[in-house]
Design a protein around this motif. Structure first.
Motif, short mmCIF file in Angstrom:
data_model
loop_
_atom_site.label_atom_id
_atom_site.label_comp_id
_atom_site.label_asym_id
_atom_site.label_seq_id
_atom_site.Cartn_x
_atom_site.Cartn_y
_atom_site.Cartn_z
N ARG A 1 -2.51 9.54 4.08
CA ARG A 1 -3.75 10.31 3.93
C ARG A 1 -4.52 10.47 5.24
O ARG A 1 -5.01 11.56 5.55
CB ARG A 1 -4.63 9.63 2.87
N ARG B 1 0.23 13.95 0.03
CA ARG B 1 1.25 13.37 -0.84
C ARG B 1 2.56 13.16 -0.10
O ARG B 1 3.45 12.48 -0.59
CB ARG B 1 1.49 14.29 -2.05
N GLN B 2 2.66 13.76 1.09
CA GLN B 2 3.90 13.67 1.85
C GLN B 2 3.80 12.76 3.06
O GLN B 2 4.81 12.21 3.51
CB GLN B 2 4.33 15.07 2.29
N ALA C 1 3.92 12.92 -9.56
CA ALA C 1 2.54 12.74 -10.03
C ALA C 1 2.44 11.88 -11.29
O ALA C 1 1.36 11.74 -11.86
CB ALA C 1 1.90 14.10 -10.28
N ARG D 1 -0.71 19.12 -0.88
CA ARG D 1 0.62 18.55 -0.65
C ARG D 1 0.67 17.55 0.50
O ARG D 1 1.41 16.56 0.45
CB ARG D 1 1.62 19.67 -0.36
#
Length: 267
Positions: A162, A158-159, A226, A155
């Motif tokens: 990176r 994705r929040q 996604a 997760r």
């Protein structure tokens, strides 16, 4: 309302407030706490009178992660009924930590003090995040030779960007509230002791809106994350058009024209 010795539940208007309540252990996760969280999420899902949920911690702390003593059998003992629940549902703790469950209603985190390890993992399952200036975040698992299996290796990147996700995961270092806001882990930094008040104010704004719209918007944002753009836009129409055709949508536009508060009936 649900609740356990380590998780208190309160209704504030249309908001369900779940409070992690082991301040003597900086709200480290215990079996009774996890059981209470699980029940709280279900209560919010099943009761249409609840429009939002606020998750916070008692005693100036949010959550310091899993009770490592409990992992070795030296922490607080859960009663037989509580242990039986976890034996009957081996997935219960993951649902409680929002790894295997997404609440239907918006979840607002009100963070004071430590929000580390499992605390930061639960945080990633919330929707809006507010923290006091002295709050501390971080994923400390690698410092103990552990793996953050609460969802963070999936997760977090994705929040937040990176590079920041990997730095947090691989260094195990603490992050201040200001830094957490800068990298996008939280949305607001407020004076210490006021995170809950700000969260309740935000919840009231959510609660004033059409519940069908709010829940569909939340679901669509999560479910399209996604997907490629074309598939996401197709799902947006699938989720959005029924809301636009609802009685609540007609009431909302009529109330705007008549300059009065809307009365939504979830229809």
């Amino acid at each position: 309302m649900s609740g356990t010795e380590h998780l208190t539940v309160e209704r504030v208007g249309a908001t369900l407030v779940l409070t992690l309540n082991r301040p003597e252990a900086r709200n480290a996760l215990s079996l009774p706490m996890l059981a209470g969280l699980h029940d709280g999420w279900l209560e919010a899902d099943e009761d249409d009178a609840i429009r939002s949920v606020v998750l916070t911690g008692a005693g100036g702390a949010f959550c310091s992660g899993m009770d490592l003593k409990a992992l070795h059998g030296t922490g607080p003992a859960a009663d037989d009924a509580c242990r039986a629940r976890f034996k009957a549902d081996p997935d219960l703790h993951w649902k409680a930590m929002l790894r295997h469950h997404r609440p239907r209603k918006p979840v607002i985190a009100a963070v004071e003090g430590p929000c580390v390890a499992g605390g930061t993992e639960i945080l990633q399952g919330t929707d809006i995040r507010i923290a006091g200036e002295s709050a501390v975040f971080g994923l400390f698992e690698v410092r103990r030779g552990l793996f953050p299996v609460g969802g963070s290796t999936v997760r977090l990147a994705r929040q937040i960007p990176r590079t920041h996700a990997l730095e947090m995961l691989l260094t195990g270092r603490p992050y201040t509230a200001a830094e957490a806001a800068r990298i996008g882990l939280i949305g607001h930094v407020v004076p210490d002791g006021t995170a809950l008040d700000r969260a309740l104010e935000t919840a009231a704004l959510v609660n004033a809106n059409g519940p069908l719209a709010v829940e569909a918007v939340k679901a669509c944002v999560h479910d399209t994350a996604a997907l490629d753009e074309a598939a996401g836009l197709a799902l947006e129409l699938e989720r959005g058009l029924p809301v636009l055709g609802s009685a609540d949508a007609k009431e909302g536009t009529r109330a705007f024209a008549e300059k009065r508060p809307a009365v939504y009936r979830r229809a």
